[in-house]
Design an enzyme around this catalytic site. Structure first.
Site, PDB file in Angstrom:
ATOM      1  N   THR A 141       9.965  -7.460  16.966  1.00  0.00           N
ATOM      2  CA  THR A 141      11.364  -7.612  17.372  1.00  0.00           C
ATOM      3  C   THR A 141      11.783  -9.068  17.486  1.00  0.00           C
ATOM      4  OG1 THR A 141      10.782  -7.539  19.716  1.00  0.00           O
ATOM      5  CG2 THR A 141      11.318  -5.437  18.661  1.00  0.00           C
ATOM      6  N   LYS A 142      10.797  -9.990  17.446  1.00  0.00           N
ATOM      7  CA  LYS A 142      11.068 -11.425  17.580  1.00  0.00           C
ATOM      8  C   LYS A 142      10.264 -12.192  16.544  1.00  0.00           C
ATOM      9  CE  LYS A 142      12.101 -11.166  22.439  1.00  0.00           C
ATOM     10  NZ  LYS A 142      11.735 -11.410  23.789  1.00  0.00           N
TER      11      LYS A 142
ATOM     12  N   ALA B  93      -1.941  -3.739  13.314  1.00  0.00           N
ATOM     13  CA  ALA B  93      -1.548  -2.366  13.022  1.00  0.00           C
ATOM     14  C   ALA B  93      -0.801  -1.747  14.195  1.00  0.00           C
ATOM     15  CB  ALA B  93      -2.783  -1.536  12.684  1.00  0.00           C
TER      16      ALA B  93
ATOM     17  N   ASN C 185       0.853  -1.177   0.000  1.00  0.00           N
ATOM     18  CA  ASN C 185       0.000   0.000   0.000  1.00  0.00           C
ATOM     19  C   ASN C 185       0.898   1.239   0.000  1.00  0.00           C
ATOM     20  OD1 ASN C 185      -2.276   1.788   0.506  1.00  0.00           O
ATOM     21  ND2 ASN C 185      -3.343  -0.028   1.237  1.00  0.00           N
TER      22      ASN C 185
ATOM     23  N   HIS D 213      22.028   0.771  13.138  1.00  0.00           N
ATOM     24  CA  HIS D 213      23.284   1.434  13.478  1.00  0.00           C
ATOM     25  C   HIS D 213      23.941   0.707  14.649  1.00  0.00           C
ATOM     26  CE1 HIS D 213      22.899   4.999  10.958  1.00  0.00           C
ATOM     27  NE2 HIS D 213      21.609   4.966  11.233  1.00  0.00           N
TER      28      HIS D 213
ATOM     29  N   ASP E 272      19.632  -2.275   3.002  1.00  0.00           N
ATOM     30  CA  ASP E 272      20.966  -1.688   2.854  1.00  0.00           C
ATOM     31  C   ASP E 272      21.965  -2.265   3.850  1.00  0.00           C
ATOM     32  OD1 ASP E 272      20.115  -0.063   0.839  1.00  0.00           O
ATOM     33  OD2 ASP E 272      20.013   1.750   2.041  1.00  0.00           O
TER      34      ASP E 272
END
Length: 191
Positions: A162-163, A157, A78, A110, A86
């Site tokens: 993270t896992k 939503a 969407n 980072h 990257d």
């Protein structure tokens, strides 16, 4: 003189953008909607039936360092989706995946361990994101590196994933946690 310089730069950027849009179409058969961009599109693999909305950004800079973005068949993005593979990161998206507006997938972060130098000078830690077939990712979701989302999963939503998310699970929240599972197949016997 400034006006002429401004006009020349404007014409150059307009033509360069049109040439890039032509190359994306020639390589992938995709007409980019306004504001959408495929950076380093030669390093991006896209399956059949792919669609994307306005202002989507797909990045795969520095493939020489291992960056890779692979998108399966019948994937729909969407508006305003950012997929960033990257800095050596790898992202794989399976077939029949739906991605709602404002979703971000970023396969590297980072480095920040050293306090004696600014974060922006410490480089990146590359990771992997794997999204299996038949996944639905809800609006405003962020998916971080080193995460696998199993087949048929739904991400609610506003979640931050993270896992790993198991197949056919429904996960939501910050951080995302499994809150349910999808229903059974139509052929399963009722008990």
């Amino acid at each position: 003189m400034k006006l002429i310089s401004f006009l020349m730069r404007s014409i150059y950027y307009r033509l360069a953008g049109q040439y890039c849009r032509y190359r994306v179409f020639a390589r992938h058969g995709i007409l980019l909607p306004p504001g959408s961009e495929l950076a380093q599109f030669d390093a991006i693999s896209i399956g059949a039936g792919f669609t994307l909305g306005r202002d989507c950004k797909l990045y795969c800079h520095d493939p020489q360092n291992g960056s890779r973005l692979t998108i399966g068949d019948r994937v729909a993005l969407n508006d305003n989706v950012i997929i960033n593979a990257d800095c050596g990161g790898k992202i794989t998206i399976g077939n029949d995946v739906l991605i709602a507006p404002n979703v971000v997938l970023r396969a590297s972060n980072h480095k920040y361990e050293r306090r004696d130098m600014p974060i922006n000078n410490q480089g990146h830690a590359a990771g992997v994101i794997d999204v299996a077939d038949d996944v639905w990712i809800g609006a405003n979701t962020v998916i971080l590196p080193d995460v696998s989302i199993g087949k048929g999963a739904i991400i609610g939503a506003g979640s931050v994933v993270t896992k790993d998310v198991p197949a056919y699970s429904i996960a939501a929240g910050v951080p995302a946690k499994v809150i349910g599972t999808r229903g059974r197949d139509a052929g399963d016997a009722a008990t």
